[in-house]
Design a protein around this motif. Structure first.
Motif, mmCIF file in Angstrom:
data_model
loop_
_atom_site.group_PDB
_atom_site.id
_atom_site.type_symbol
_atom_site.label_atom_id
_atom_site.label_comp_id
_atom_site.label_asym_id
_atom_site.label_seq_id
_atom_site.Cartn_x
_atom_site.Cartn_y
_atom_site.Cartn_z
ATOM 1 N N SER A 155 -10.178 21.758 34.107
ATOM 2 C CA SER A 155 -11.509 22.342 34.244
ATOM 3 C C SER A 155 -12.419 21.878 33.108
ATOM 4 O O SER A 155 -13.576 21.503 33.339
ATOM 5 C CB SER A 155 -11.403 23.867 34.245
ATOM 6 N N ARG A 156 -11.890 21.879 31.878
ATOM 7 C CA ARG A 156 -12.683 21.409 30.730
ATOM 8 C C ARG A 156 -13.028 19.927 30.892
ATOM 9 O O ARG A 156 -14.162 19.516 30.620
ATOM 10 C CB ARG A 156 -11.921 21.635 29.421
ATOM 11 N N GLU A 157 -12.061 19.132 31.335
ATOM 12 C CA GLU A 157 -12.312 17.699 31.526
ATOM 13 C C GLU A 157 -13.376 17.473 32.599
ATOM 14 O O GLU A 157 -14.241 16.613 32.452
ATOM 15 C CB GLU A 157 -11.018 16.978 31.915
ATOM 16 N N ARG A 158 -13.335 18.247 33.673
ATOM 17 C CA ARG A 158 -14.330 18.116 34.735
ATOM 18 C C ARG A 158 -15.713 18.466 34.202
ATOM 19 O O ARG A 158 -16.685 17.752 34.450
ATOM 20 C CB ARG A 158 -13.970 19.036 35.906
ATOM 21 N N LYS A 159 -15.802 19.544 33.425
ATOM 22 C CA LYS A 159 -17.093 19.942 32.854
ATOM 23 C C LYS A 159 -17.618 18.881 31.892
ATOM 24 O O LYS A 159 -18.809 18.578 31.887
ATOM 25 C CB LYS A 159 -16.963 21.286 32.136
ATOM 26 N N LEU A 160 -16.725 18.304 31.095
ATOM 27 C CA LEU A 160 -17.140 17.226 30.187
ATOM 28 C C LEU A 160 -17.614 16.011 30.973
ATOM 29 O O LEU A 160 -18.595 15.364 30.605
ATOM 30 C CB LEU A 160 -15.988 16.832 29.256
ATOM 31 N N GLU A 197 -18.942 16.031 33.926
ATOM 32 C CA GLU A 197 -20.267 16.346 34.478
ATOM 33 C C GLU A 197 -21.337 16.218 33.393
ATOM 34 O O GLU A 197 -22.418 15.686 33.639
ATOM 35 C CB GLU A 197 -20.274 17.762 35.060
ATOM 36 N N LYS A 198 -21.034 16.703 32.198
ATOM 37 C CA LYS A 198 -21.988 16.615 31.091
ATOM 38 C C LYS A 198 -22.239 15.147 30.726
ATOM 39 O O LYS A 198 -23.380 14.749 30.495
ATOM 40 C CB LYS A 198 -21.454 17.397 29.882
ATOM 41 N N GLU A 221 -24.501 13.624 33.209
ATOM 42 C CA GLU A 221 -25.864 14.095 32.973
ATOM 43 C C GLU A 221 -26.522 13.297 31.843
ATOM 44 O O GLU A 221 -27.659 12.828 31.972
ATOM 45 C CB GLU A 221 -25.782 15.572 32.551
#
Length: 74
Positions: free
Chosen positions: A44-49, A51-52, A55
């Motif tokens: 989950s953290r890797e996915r959020k990173l 996405e960031k 961006e």
């Protein structure tokens, strides 16, 4: 008499081994569940990173495009 005593010892030993086996199996299950939970959190953290990062990459290229258009208009 000796046979009964030996048989009793085998039964008690077997029950004791069975309880130890169940306890170890339960501990192993808990460890596996814990690792799975940690893996889900890490993914989950890797996915959020990711996405960031996407961006930031998009913003960077948008700014580059804006700079190029600014130079073309001069």
């Amino acid at each position: 008499m000796k046979k009964m005593l030996l048989l009793g010892m085998l039964v008690i030993g077997g029950l004791s081994y069975g309880r130890d086996f169940e306890r170890r199996e339960s501990q192993e299950f808990q460890v596996v569940q814990s690792v799975r939970c940690e893996n889900r959190e890490m993914l989950s953290r890797e996915r959020k990173l990711g996405e960031k990062n996407q961006e930031i990459y998009s913003d960077f290229h948008r700014e580059l495009d804006n700079m190029d258009r600014g130079h073309e208009n001069r």
